[in-house]
Design a protein around this motif. Structure first.
Motif, PDB file in Angstrom:
ATOM      1  N   ILE A 161      76.131  33.825  15.399  1.00 23.10           N
ATOM      2  CA  ILE A 161      75.970  34.368  16.752  1.00 23.10           C
ATOM      3  C   ILE A 161      74.500  34.748  16.902  1.00 23.10           C
ATOM      4  O   ILE A 161      73.861  35.172  15.937  1.00 23.10           O
ATOM      5  N   PRO A 162      73.943  34.567  18.101  1.00 25.71           N
ATOM      6  CA  PRO A 162      72.511  34.809  18.299  1.00 25.71           C
ATOM      7  C   PRO A 162      72.179  36.294  18.320  1.00 25.71           C
ATOM      8  O   PRO A 162      72.697  37.044  19.136  1.00 25.71           O
ATOM      9  N   GLY A 163      71.342  36.707  17.381  1.00 32.18           N
ATOM     10  CA  GLY A 163      70.932  38.105  17.314  1.00 32.18           C
ATOM     11  C   GLY A 163      69.631  38.239  16.551  1.00 32.18           C
ATOM     12  O   GLY A 163      69.086  37.262  16.045  1.00 32.18           O
ATOM     13  N   PHE A 164      69.150  39.453  16.478  1.00 29.60           N
ATOM     14  CA  PHE A 164      67.906  39.734  15.756  1.00 29.60           C
ATOM     15  C   PHE A 164      67.993  41.137  15.191  1.00 29.60           C
ATOM     16  O   PHE A 164      68.778  41.964  15.654  1.00 29.60           O
ATOM     17  N   LYS A 165      67.187  41.383  14.179  1.00 27.53           N
ATOM     18  CA  LYS A 165      67.187  42.705  13.556  1.00 27.53           C
ATOM     19  C   LYS A 165      65.997  43.525  14.022  1.00 27.53           C
ATOM     20  O   LYS A 165      64.891  43.012  14.165  1.00 27.53           O
ATOM     21  N   VAL A 166      66.253  44.789  14.266  1.00 28.57           N
ATOM     22  CA  VAL A 166      65.214  45.775  14.547  1.00 28.57           C
ATOM     23  C   VAL A 166      65.367  46.806  13.450  1.00 28.57           C
ATOM     24  O   VAL A 166      66.397  47.491  13.380  1.00 28.57           O
ATOM     25  N   GLY A 167      64.374  46.877  12.572  1.00 28.08           N
ATOM     26  CA  GLY A 167      64.543  47.696  11.380  1.00 28.08           C
ATOM     27  C   GLY A 167      65.666  47.069  10.577  1.00 28.08           C
ATOM     28  O   GLY A 167      65.638  45.897  10.273  1.00 28.08           O
ATOM     29  N   GLY A 168      66.703  47.809  10.279  1.00 31.61           N
ATOM     30  CA  GLY A 168      67.839  47.259   9.560  1.00 31.61           C
ATOM     31  C   GLY A 168      69.056  47.042  10.428  1.00 31.61           C
ATOM     32  O   GLY A 168      70.124  46.740   9.931  1.00 31.61           O
ATOM     33  N   SER A 169      68.885  47.171  11.740  1.00 30.49           N
ATOM     34  CA  SER A 169      70.030  47.119  12.659  1.00 30.49           C
ATOM     35  C   SER A 169      70.015  45.846  13.504  1.00 30.49           C
ATOM     36  O   SER A 169      68.975  45.453  14.018  1.00 30.49           O
ATOM     37  N   TRP A 170      71.189  45.234  13.644  1.00 30.92           N
ATOM     38  CA  TRP A 170      71.326  44.047  14.482  1.00 30.92           C
ATOM     39  C   TRP A 170      71.320  44.426  15.952  1.00 30.92           C
ATOM     40  O   TRP A 170      71.905  45.434  16.344  1.00 30.92           O
ATOM     41  N   ARG A 171      70.675  43.582  16.763  1.00 29.79           N
ATOM     42  CA  ARG A 171      70.663  43.730  18.215  1.00 29.79           C
ATOM     43  C   ARG A 171      70.879  42.355  18.825  1.00 29.79           C
ATOM     44  O   ARG A 171      70.535  41.330  18.235  1.00 29.79           O
ATOM     45  N   PHE A 172      71.442  42.340  20.029  1.00 30.62           N
ATOM     46  CA  PHE A 172      71.816  41.101  20.692  1.00 30.62           C
ATOM     47  C   PHE A 172      71.502  41.199  22.170  1.00 30.62           C
ATOM     48  O   PHE A 172      71.736  42.233  22.783  1.00 30.62           O
ATOM     49  N   GLN A 173      71.006  40.106  22.754  1.00 29.27           N
ATOM     50  CA  GLN A 173      70.810  40.060  24.199  1.00 29.27           C
ATOM     51  C   GLN A 173      72.132  39.654  24.830  1.00 29.27           C
ATOM     52  O   GLN A 173      72.736  38.650  24.440  1.00 29.27           O
ATOM     53  N   ARG A 174      72.565  40.442  25.808  1.00 29.72           N
ATOM     54  CA  ARG A 174      73.848  40.169  26.470  1.00 29.72           C
ATOM     55  C   ARG A 174      73.910  38.736  27.000  1.00 29.72           C
ATOM     56  O   ARG A 174      74.913  38.043  26.842  1.00 29.72           O
ATOM     57  N   GLN A 175      72.837  38.260  27.622  1.00 33.35           N
ATOM     58  CA  GLN A 175      72.840  36.918  28.208  1.00 33.35           C
ATOM     59  C   GLN A 175      72.956  35.851  27.120  1.00 33.35           C
ATOM     60  O   GLN A 175      73.635  34.841  27.313  1.00 33.35           O
ATOM     61  N   GLU A 176      72.322  36.061  25.970  1.00 32.69           N
ATOM     62  CA  GLU A 176      72.425  35.097  24.871  1.00 32.69           C
ATOM     63  C   GLU A 176      73.854  35.028  24.342  1.00 32.69           C
ATOM     64  O   GLU A 176      74.347  33.949  24.010  1.00 32.69           O
ATOM     65  N   ILE A 177      74.518  36.164  24.270  1.00 27.11           N
ATOM     66  CA  ILE A 177      75.916  36.183  23.823  1.00 27.11           C
ATOM     67  C   ILE A 177      76.794  35.465  24.853  1.00 27.11           C
ATOM     68  O   ILE A 177      77.666  34.670  24.499  1.00 27.11           O
ATOM     69  N   ALA A 178      76.535  35.699  26.136  1.00 27.96           N
ATOM     70  CA  ALA A 178      77.297  35.024  27.192  1.00 27.96           C
ATOM     71  C   ALA A 178      77.094  33.510  27.114  1.00 27.96           C
ATOM     72  O   ALA A 178      78.055  32.740  27.238  1.00 27.96           O
ATOM     73  N   ASN A 179      75.859  33.076  26.869  1.00 26.51           N
ATOM     74  CA  ASN A 179      75.573  31.646  26.728  1.00 26.51           C
ATOM     75  C   ASN A 179      76.277  31.070  25.504  1.00 26.51           C
ATOM     76  O   ASN A 179      76.803  29.957  25.547  1.00 26.51           O
ATOM     77  N   TRP A 180      76.295  31.812  24.409  1.00 30.32           N
ATOM     78  CA  TRP A 180      76.954  31.387  23.175  1.00 30.32           C
ATOM     79  C   TRP A 180      78.460  31.212  23.412  1.00 30.32           C
ATOM     80  O   TRP A 180      79.047  30.220  22.989  1.00 30.32           O
ATOM     81  N   ILE A 181      79.062  32.173  24.110  1.00 31.33           N
ATOM     82  CA  ILE A 181      80.489  32.086  24.423  1.00 31.33           C
ATOM     83  C   ILE A 181      80.760  30.829  25.250  1.00 31.33           C
ATOM     84  O   ILE A 181      81.694  30.073  24.965  1.00 31.33           O
ATOM     85  N   LYS A 182      79.928  30.590  26.248  1.00 29.89           N
ATOM     86  CA  LYS A 182      80.101  29.419  27.109  1.00 29.89           C
ATOM     87  C   LYS A 182      80.022  28.129  26.299  1.00 29.89           C
ATOM     88  O   LYS A 182      80.850  27.229  26.469  1.00 29.89           O
ATOM     89  N   ARG A 183      79.047  28.041  25.392  1.00 31.13           N
ATOM     90  CA  ARG A 183      78.911  26.850  24.547  1.00 31.13           C
ATOM     91  C   ARG A 183      80.134  26.656  23.664  1.00 31.13           C
ATOM     92  O   ARG A 183      80.628  25.539  23.501  1.00 31.13           O
TER      93      ARG A 183
END
Length: 65
Positions: A31-53
């Motif tokens: 799933i599309p995400g990135f780390k800030v420090g040691g914590s995962w973060r995700f852009q809502r639109q990227e998750i929506a696009n991933w679901i659609k795909r």
């Protein structure tokens, strides 16, 4: 705001999965995400696009008539 940033907990709730599963998917790059420090973060639109795909893939791709 379409660039809203989500936490692992919020993504898990959005996908209706366990937080541990969301973490494993993120760590594996599934799933599309990135780390800030040691914590995962995700852009809502990227998750929506991933679901659609994913939905399109399960329905047989582009499905040309």
């Amino acid at each position: 705001m379409t660039d809203e940033i989500l936490t692992i907990r919020e993504v898990a709730e959005l996908l209706k999965i366990n937080e541990k599963t969301a973490y494993k998917l993120a760590s594996a790059g599934k799933i599309p995400g990135f780390k800030v420090g040691g914590s995962w973060r995700f852009q809502r639109q990227e998750i929506a696009n991933w679901i659609k795909r994913k939905v399109e893939e399960q329905q047989g791709g582009s499905g040309g008539a």
